[in-house]
Design a protein around this motif. Sequence first.
Motif, short mmCIF file in Angstrom:
data_model
loop_
_atom_site.label_atom_id
_atom_site.label_comp_id
_atom_site.label_asym_id
_atom_site.label_seq_id
_atom_site.Cartn_x
_atom_site.Cartn_y
_atom_site.Cartn_z
N LEU A 6 0.82 -1.21 0.00
CA LEU A 6 0.00 0.00 0.00
C LEU A 6 0.85 1.27 0.00
CD1 LEU A 6 -2.76 -1.09 2.53
CD2 LEU A 6 -2.96 -0.91 0.06
N THR A 10 1.24 5.48 -2.75
CA THR A 10 1.38 6.78 -2.11
C THR A 10 2.71 7.44 -2.46
OG1 THR A 10 2.18 5.67 -0.11
CG2 THR A 10 -0.15 6.20 -0.20
N ARG A 66 -10.22 -3.36 -2.38
CA ARG A 66 -9.10 -3.96 -3.11
C ARG A 66 -9.38 -3.94 -4.61
NH1 ARG A 66 -7.78 -10.18 -2.20
NH2 ARG A 66 -9.62 -10.36 -3.54
N LEU A 69 -8.80 -0.51 -5.90
CA LEU A 69 -7.36 -0.21 -5.93
C LEU A 69 -6.70 -0.85 -7.15
CD1 LEU A 69 -4.81 0.93 -4.55
CD2 LEU A 69 -4.64 -1.24 -3.31
N SER A 109 -8.57 4.22 -1.28
CA SER A 109 -8.50 2.75 -1.21
C SER A 109 -7.38 2.30 -0.28
CB SER A 109 -8.27 2.17 -2.61
OG SER A 109 -9.35 2.45 -3.46
N THR A 110 -6.19 2.91 -0.40
CA THR A 110 -5.08 2.51 0.46
C THR A 110 -5.37 2.83 1.92
OG1 THR A 110 -3.99 4.62 -0.03
CG2 THR A 110 -3.34 2.72 -1.34
N LEU A 113 -8.12 0.49 3.37
CA LEU A 113 -7.59 -0.86 3.56
C LEU A 113 -6.68 -0.94 4.79
CD1 LEU A 113 -6.84 -1.99 -0.10
CD2 LEU A 113 -8.36 -3.13 1.51
N ILE A 114 -5.89 0.09 5.03
CA ILE A 114 -5.05 0.13 6.23
C ILE A 114 -5.92 0.06 7.48
CG2 ILE A 114 -3.60 1.66 7.62
CD1 ILE A 114 -2.20 2.49 5.05
N TRP A 131 2.04 5.55 6.06
CA TRP A 131 1.32 5.90 4.83
C TRP A 131 1.51 7.38 4.50
CZ3 TRP A 131 -3.04 9.13 4.25
CH2 TRP A 131 -3.73 9.02 3.03
N LEU A 169 1.39 -3.88 -8.21
CA LEU A 169 0.12 -3.91 -7.47
C LEU A 169 -0.82 -4.97 -8.03
CD1 LEU A 169 -0.70 -0.15 -6.81
CD2 LEU A 169 -0.39 -1.93 -5.09
N GLY A 173 -1.15 -7.56 -5.19
CA GLY A 173 -2.32 -7.08 -4.47
C GLY A 173 -3.33 -8.16 -4.14
N LEU A 177 -3.44 -8.42 -0.07
CA LEU A 177 -4.43 -7.48 0.44
C LEU A 177 -5.80 -8.15 0.57
CD1 LEU A 177 -3.53 -4.32 -1.69
CD2 LEU A 177 -2.74 -4.91 0.61
#
Length: 536
Positions: A6, A10, A66, A69, A109-110, A113-114, A131, A169, A173, A177
């Motif tokens: 993730l 960023t 996910r 993303l 999205s990131t 998900l975190i 992040w 990703l 991913g 994820l």
Amino acid sequence: MGLAVLALPTILIGLDMSVLHLAAPELSESLRPSSAQLLWIVDIYGFLVASFLATMGTLGDRIGRRKLLLIGAAAFAAASLLAAYATGAAMLIAARALLGIAGATLMPSTLSLISNIFRDPNQRRFAIAVWMTNFSVGGMIGPIVGGVLLEHFWWGSVFLVGVPVGVILLIVGPVLLPEYRDPQPGRLDPLSVVLSIVTVLPVVYGFKQVAQDGVRATSLLAVALGVVFGGVFVRRQLRITNPMLDLRLFSRPGFSVALGGQTMGLFVVTGTQFLVLQYFQLVLGLSPLAAGLWALPAMVAGVVGTLLAPAAAAKLHPGRVMAGGFALAVPGLLLISLAGPVSGFALTVIGFAVLSFGVQAALALTNDVIISSAPPERAGNASGLGETGAELGNALGVAAFGSVATAFYGARMIGDALPEGVRPELADLARSTLAGATEAAGRLPDAVGDEMLATARAAFTGGMHASALCGVGILVLLTLASLNLARRSLDDAAGTAKDVTGTEPDKTAKRDEVNGDPPVEAGTGRGAPPGRRSPD
């Protein structure tokens, strides 16, 4: 490993925002865009990111975060290829627009998900701090990566960085994820989507134009148009069965204070950075490279503040840590307000670093409070609102601080402030901006030019002082609001625990109460009811 995955988008977003400025001269020589086209090439990305953040955050709640993303990663990679091999200005503008829409899928999205991966509050705060740090890392390495690429390849190579990130990703991913979505998402309202876009886009455009050209009728009309559409959007969200944005989140004190703190904290930092970089170059005479290097201490201080805040929040109420960060930033602005037109270098470097450390420490927790204020199924919605607030803070800060400084500068340059004998056209140029005064001084005899330039530099420095003092007032209000949040949360926790147990609560229960959710009941191990997630 999931956090590392993730982190990639960023870093990419932070990097993408900085490399284009380096490529602009070579790009202009190759594609020959008009001045208006060049502005759109630079700005269209930010406009569309801000406009689509809320929509994409809500869409992720419905189709899966996910999935969104991965769709965004594929779209970002494809748009990066299109931008790299653009054969004309119009094609590059279209590619940058697609990059903006795809970029809007990545941030909410990131972050959401975190919030789902890290359920332990201390781990979640640290993960969000990491992040946030990646944006700064991307911004710092952007000029280096861009410089290396442009040294050996053509201008389009700066866009190709997004391709391997998108491919990685898409490969890892689905493995690393987890998927999260709202179990009862309801129907997506197309009219709400359109209204959200036509609300944000004119506002961001209007304020960017204010920062660039000053207050004009067109910029005010754009902002007014966005406000009108915003009113229609809010009214629709309150009336329909399945709103795109759950405005009930604003009834939660934690959400409202954190969102306001995030928006206005970035408002102050971005506006100050805009003026400080001009001060370094136009007042103190540093080169663009030197100005950028002397801004690095503030970036590093911001990263340190971001990483230290979660540790402090593990022992203190998040509202108190936020208040401490905003309060600590005040002396930084006061130092900047003491900088002079000749000898303010050290004060400005130190003051900007102190400001960045304090505000970024507070912002490391605002994201966590924003997300933890929402039910898990609405985390994407909340993160979309948070990111929209951040984008608006960035745009409004540059425009507002730039307007204050411009107004102060203009007021100090009127009348007999300029030396005698300056031709009217050069006087008008000098009164417009400090850059204009520098250009006009070069066309005058040395003694007259030096006198006019000294006056212009003092006027700009005074405008920077005025903007810094406005920022002090904003930070004081944010400090008081954060302290009030902590006080209300602890009072609510004390009342809730005493009603349940008949005894005073322990400090952990008090600290856990941030957003109005009940703390863990003493002796039972039970916490928030199903469907609601306590922030801790």
